[in-house]
Design a protein around this motif. Sequence first.
Motif, mmCIF file in Angstrom:
data_model
loop_
_atom_site.group_PDB
_atom_site.id
_atom_site.type_symbol
_atom_site.label_atom_id
_atom_site.label_comp_id
_atom_site.label_asym_id
_atom_site.label_seq_id
_atom_site.Cartn_x
_atom_site.Cartn_y
_atom_site.Cartn_z
ATOM 1 N N UNK A 1 0.739 -1.282 -0.016
ATOM 2 C CA UNK A 1 0.134 -0.043 -0.047
ATOM 3 C C UNK A 1 0.886 1.337 0.086
ATOM 4 N N UNK A 2 2.160 1.201 0.090
ATOM 5 C CA UNK A 2 2.960 2.297 0.062
ATOM 6 C C UNK A 2 4.124 2.049 -0.700
ATOM 7 N N UNK B 1 4.014 -5.532 -14.605
ATOM 8 C CA UNK B 1 3.592 -4.380 -15.126
ATOM 9 C C UNK B 1 2.079 -4.557 -15.651
ATOM 10 N N UNK B 2 1.994 -5.396 -16.235
ATOM 11 C CA UNK B 2 0.721 -5.628 -17.181
ATOM 12 C C UNK B 2 -0.571 -5.921 -15.899
ATOM 13 N N UNK C 1 3.178 -0.922 -10.078
ATOM 14 C CA UNK C 1 4.224 0.273 -10.198
ATOM 15 C C UNK C 1 5.278 -0.035 -9.949
ATOM 16 N N UNK C 2 6.226 0.031 -11.144
ATOM 17 C CA UNK C 2 7.755 -0.217 -10.988
ATOM 18 C C UNK C 2 8.613 1.003 -10.740
ATOM 19 N N UNK D 1 0.813 -7.076 -4.161
ATOM 20 C CA UNK D 1 1.625 -5.975 -3.911
ATOM 21 C C UNK D 1 1.621 -4.977 -4.964
ATOM 22 N N UNK D 2 1.175 -3.719 -4.930
ATOM 23 C CA UNK D 2 1.038 -2.673 -5.790
ATOM 24 C C UNK D 2 2.409 -2.066 -6.283
ATOM 25 N N UNK D 3 3.292 -1.969 -5.501
ATOM 26 C CA UNK D 3 4.705 -1.473 -5.901
ATOM 27 C C UNK D 3 5.888 -2.586 -5.805
#
Length: 323
Positions: A152-153, A281-282, A286-287, A221-223
């Motif tokens: 989330x961060x 990425x798809x 966010x990388x 995991x978003x990041x």
Amino acid sequence: MKHILIACMLVCVMLSCKKESDTKTFYLAHTLPQGHPVHKGILEFKKALYKKSGGKIDVKIFPDGQLGSEREALELLQIGSVAITKVSAATLSNFVPEYHMFGIPYLFRNKQHQFDVLEGEIGKSILEKGSKFWLRGLCYYDAGSRSFYTSNKAIRTPEDLKGLKIRVMNNQMAINMVNALGGSATPMAYGELYTAIQQGVVDGAENNPPSFVSSNHYEVSKYYTLDQHSSVPDVLLIGTKYWNKLTPQEQTWVQDAANESAQAQKAFWNASVEASMAKAKSAGVEVIIPEKSLFQEQSKSVLEAFLKERPEMNEIVTKIKNK
């Protein structure tokens, strides 16, 4: 789990390194799935060894942890129940102290520097040091660089790690590194991690791209922050109980096959990283490409603490840094 290990040992004692007609068959155990780039490298080792020996030496592979964990596989090598295994240098460091240094944050400047060290005099000397523990290293396999991923961060600087619980291997170097960067290191079994991230028990973890994706951690995991803080290789080993029974010619075949497989495995690894990053990425991850020097500067205390505890490693670490 002891009864499972004992059962594995008994099976291996009956099976390992049997000789049928003129062919010696070495049994090789590892914990990775068959689609993993390291397993593909091991298949190249098997193929090259069979070809070089003219069919006199074959390798039967037991992947997916069929014969136990990495630690258990090393113990089976030591007692002579299995001939060959592949483990992380982090696991191997519990048996051969010199491997501890590969966990030092930012030990290597880049991938070229890493393999100049591993495939040169320094790396070869470390492979040989395991022999006194009945574990002779044959070659290193590329296991990439470990980076942070969070739910989330986003982590853009070390400051962003403050207050975050980050899962790490049960390894003191990894624990010290996360804590030095301001996070809260949380050792946890890898198999529990997906649910732990999903439920907020931990805020994230750190690993290489193929593991990040193959474990499905990218789903929760978003990041993914490519700080590339450590580059711990995998190691292909043979038990000295088998190595010492080989003729000089057979030893040459084994070593040459291992060297060839290591070069092939690099290509498999690079392809896997590319495919893994594309998949993440798809899926909307966010990388982030951070300023690595910020992480490098703040993690210097880990190296200082390591050398204070193990002053005998200072010379070899200095050689690596200066290469």
